[in-house]
Design a protein around this motif. Structure first.
Motif, PDB file in Angstrom:
ATOM      1  N   PRO A 275       0.839  -1.205   0.000  1.00 59.51           N
ATOM      2  CA  PRO A 275       0.000   0.000   0.000  1.00 59.51           C
ATOM      3  C   PRO A 275       0.871   1.250   0.000  1.00 59.51           C
ATOM      4  CG  PRO A 275      -0.775  -1.574   1.632  1.00 59.51           C
ATOM      5  CD  PRO A 275       0.537  -2.091   1.134  1.00 59.51           C
ATOM      6  N   GLY A 276       0.378   2.294  -0.633  1.00 61.25           N
ATOM      7  CA  GLY A 276       1.152   3.520  -0.723  1.00 61.25           C
ATOM      8  C   GLY A 276       1.172   4.305   0.573  1.00 61.25           C
ATOM      9  N   VAL A 277       1.434   5.585   0.429  1.00 62.32           N
ATOM     10  CA  VAL A 277       1.498   6.496   1.578  1.00 62.32           C
ATOM     11  C   VAL A 277       0.113   7.090   1.801  1.00 62.32           C
ATOM     12  CG1 VAL A 277       2.567   8.582   2.504  1.00 62.32           C
ATOM     13  CG2 VAL A 277       3.917   7.000   1.102  1.00 62.32           C
ATOM     14  N   PHE A 278      -0.300   7.135   3.069  1.00 66.02           N
ATOM     15  CA  PHE A 278      -1.637   7.627   3.421  1.00 66.02           C
ATOM     16  C   PHE A 278      -1.550   8.753   4.439  1.00 66.02           C
ATOM     17  CE2 PHE A 278      -2.560   3.584   1.610  1.00 66.02           C
ATOM     18  CZ  PHE A 278      -3.876   3.617   1.179  1.00 66.02           C
ATOM     19  N   LEU A 279      -2.447   9.703   4.298  1.00 71.31           N
ATOM     20  CA  LEU A 279      -2.743  10.666   5.359  1.00 71.31           C
ATOM     21  C   LEU A 279      -3.840  10.046   6.211  1.00 71.31           C
ATOM     22  CD1 LEU A 279      -2.526  13.827   6.291  1.00 71.31           C
ATOM     23  CD2 LEU A 279      -4.718  13.995   5.115  1.00 71.31           C
ATOM     24  N   TYR A 280      -3.682  10.069   7.524  1.00 66.96           N
ATOM     25  CA  TYR A 280      -4.701   9.454   8.377  1.00 66.96           C
ATOM     26  C   TYR A 280      -5.021  10.361   9.560  1.00 66.96           C
ATOM     27  CZ  TYR A 280      -0.857   8.105  11.511  1.00 66.96           C
ATOM     28  OH  TYR A 280       0.212   8.123  12.359  1.00 66.96           O
ATOM     29  N   TYR A 281      -6.264  10.222  10.047  1.00 70.23           N
ATOM     30  CA  TYR A 281      -6.724  11.039  11.170  1.00 70.23           C
ATOM     31  C   TYR A 281      -7.849  10.285  11.869  1.00 70.23           C
ATOM     32  CZ  TYR A 281     -10.156  12.319   7.600  1.00 70.23           C
ATOM     33  OH  TYR A 281     -11.117  12.286   6.624  1.00 70.23           O
ATOM     34  N   PRO A 282      -8.194  10.675  13.099  1.00 69.98           N
ATOM     35  CA  PRO A 282      -9.095   9.835  13.906  1.00 69.98           C
ATOM     36  C   PRO A 282     -10.547   9.794  13.464  1.00 69.98           C
ATOM     37  CG  PRO A 282      -7.731  11.241  15.309  1.00 69.98           C
ATOM     38  CD  PRO A 282      -7.579  11.731  13.902  1.00 69.98           C
ATOM     39  N   SER A 283     -11.149  10.918  13.068  1.00 67.92           N
ATOM     40  CA  SER A 283     -12.601  10.910  12.879  1.00 67.92           C
ATOM     41  C   SER A 283     -13.025  12.002  11.926  1.00 67.92           C
ATOM     42  CB  SER A 283     -13.318  11.102  14.223  1.00 67.92           C
ATOM     43  OG  SER A 283     -14.699  11.340  14.046  1.00 67.92           O
ATOM     44  N   ARG A 284     -13.964  11.673  11.019  1.00 64.22           N
ATOM     45  CA  ARG A 284     -14.520  12.702  10.143  1.00 64.22           C
ATOM     46  C   ARG A 284     -15.329  13.720  10.940  1.00 64.22           C
ATOM     47  NH1 ARG A 284     -15.149   8.227   6.575  1.00 64.22           N
ATOM     48  NH2 ARG A 284     -14.061   8.555   4.600  1.00 64.22           N
ATOM     49  N   ARG A 285     -16.000  13.260  11.973  1.00 62.35           N
ATOM     50  CA  ARG A 285     -16.861  14.160  12.753  1.00 62.35           C
ATOM     51  C   ARG A 285     -16.053  15.244  13.438  1.00 62.35           C
ATOM     52  NH1 ARG A 285     -18.423  14.671  17.850  1.00 62.35           N
ATOM     53  NH2 ARG A 285     -17.166  12.889  18.499  1.00 62.35           N
ATOM     54  N   GLN A 286     -14.827  14.929  13.841  1.00 55.44           N
ATOM     55  CA  GLN A 286     -14.006  15.881  14.579  1.00 55.44           C
ATOM     56  C   GLN A 286     -13.099  16.708  13.669  1.00 55.44           C
ATOM     57  OE1 GLN A 286     -11.864  13.371  17.305  1.00 55.44           O
ATOM     58  NE2 GLN A 286     -13.686  12.758  18.414  1.00 55.44           N
ATOM     59  N   MET A 287     -13.246  16.591  12.368  1.00 54.37           N
ATOM     60  CA  MET A 287     -12.321  17.251  11.461  1.00 54.37           C
ATOM     61  C   MET A 287     -12.480  18.772  11.489  1.00 54.37           C
ATOM     62  SD  MET A 287     -11.892  16.882   7.337  1.00 54.37           S
ATOM     63  CE  MET A 287     -11.849  15.096   7.428  1.00 54.37           C
ATOM     64  N   MET A 288     -11.359  19.479  11.654  1.00 59.88           N
ATOM     65  CA  MET A 288     -11.365  20.931  11.593  1.00 59.88           C
ATOM     66  C   MET A 288     -11.271  21.374  10.139  1.00 59.88           C
ATOM     67  SD  MET A 288     -11.548  22.045  14.731  1.00 59.88           S
ATOM     68  CE  MET A 288     -10.891  23.715  14.716  1.00 59.88           C
TER      69      MET A 288
END
Length: 313
Positions: A275-288
């Motif tokens: 798999p390539g390189v990914f940007l990741y973050y915890p939750s769509r709901r908490q996205m700024m």
């Protein structure tokens, strides 16, 4: 000794109503301003007075005035309430407009290859967002460490994270310098690696990574040995260029060395795809909004790059 402290539920209930009545000196006008009935205003003030333990208003059939307790309460409550309103507006601005500090945890290897051109164009497009890049090999707790997002190879991203691809799948290739390979027989199959110095990578867990290969569609892993153990890919790349041994690296990381003739690829038929390189973050709901803007920028750049690819027949 630190005392236990909790905010009582409803501790601020009724304060806005009190301030409106105090300003207008009228329950009816306060009700009109807040869009409720005068009886609701009266009930709210009564509950507030009971909770505080003091009468705040002097009521007559013709007027409403403040008691001494009410005057004291007003002098402290109004500036505090104004501060809360201002704080809400500031926070709302961060939620609606891309602004503030965007903190990214990334491996050092992807900074010059992937992030430098991407960050430059993002900062130009969103001048009110500051970007902080913290290069680290560790898989950290984003929320606990105050990061908005992280960037990692796909196999290292936890399943409970929201992941956005930054690159297509990558090949892991084995490379060595012409100096190292001079006078040596390049490996023709994975068993030949026993006769070679192999540069190894220690994972953040502390375990030594095995080398992975694709043998006619069959995935195999091999333990190798050699003179150097590193904890990041750039160190292994530098050691390979200096002729210390063979290294297995993501193909984009070795691309410049191959182009300049500083490296040569071996075991090409056995190169696996990861798999390539990914940007990741915890939750769509908490996205700024600043992170949403960065993700949208990444997607626009990817679409533009695809549009620039030459057409093939």
């Amino acid at each position: 000794m630190k005392q236990n402290f909790t905010v009582r539920q409803g501790a601020l209930d009724g304060v806005e109503v009190f301030l409106s009545v105090a300003q207008h000196r009228s329950f009816r006008r306060a009700a009109a301003e807040l869009g409720v009935t005068p009886s609701a205003i009266s009930q709210t003030v009564r509950v507030l007075e009971e909770r505080i333990g003091a009468v705040l208003f002097i009521r007559t059939t013709r007027s409403v005035g403040l008691t001494e307790a009410g005057e004291r309460f007003l002098s402290h409550a109004k500036p505090a309430f104004d501060e809360l309103v201002a704080a809400s507006e500031v926070a709302r601005g961060f939620g609606q407009k891309p602004t503030g500090l965007l903190r990214l945890s990334v491996p050092r290897a992807v900074v010059p290859i992937l992030l430098e051109p991407l960050i430059a164009s993002f900062c130009e497009a969103y001048p009110e967002v500051e970007v902080e890049i913290v290069a680290s090999k560790e898989l950290i707790d984003l929320a606990a460490e105050g990061f908005d997002a992280g960037i990692r190879l796909g196999q290292f991203v936890d399943a409970d994270m929201v992941a956005v691809p930054l690159t297509p799948p990558l090949r892991l290739i084995v490379v060595g310098s012409p100096t190292y390979l001079a006078g040596r027989c390049p490996p023709q199959n994975t068993n030949d690696l026993r006769q070679h110095a192999c540069l190894r990578w220690r994972k953040s867990s502390g375990a030594l990574a095995l080398w992975s290969f694709d043998d006619n569609g069959r995935s195999i892993e091999i333990a190798v040995s050699g003179p150097l153990i590193a904890n990041d890919f750039p160190t292994m790349l530098g050691a390979a260029v200096r002729g210390m041994g063979l290294a297995q690296l993501p193909e984009p990381l070795a691309a410049e060395g191959l182009r300049k003739g500083e490296l040569m690829q071996v075991l090409e038929p056995f190169a696996p795809t990861i798999p390539g390189v990914f940007l990741y973050y915890p939750s769509r709901r908490q996205m700024m909004s600043k992170l949403r803007a960065f993700i949208d920028h990444v997607k626009r750049r990817q679409a533009a790059d695809r549009d620039q690819l030459p057409l093939t027949r």
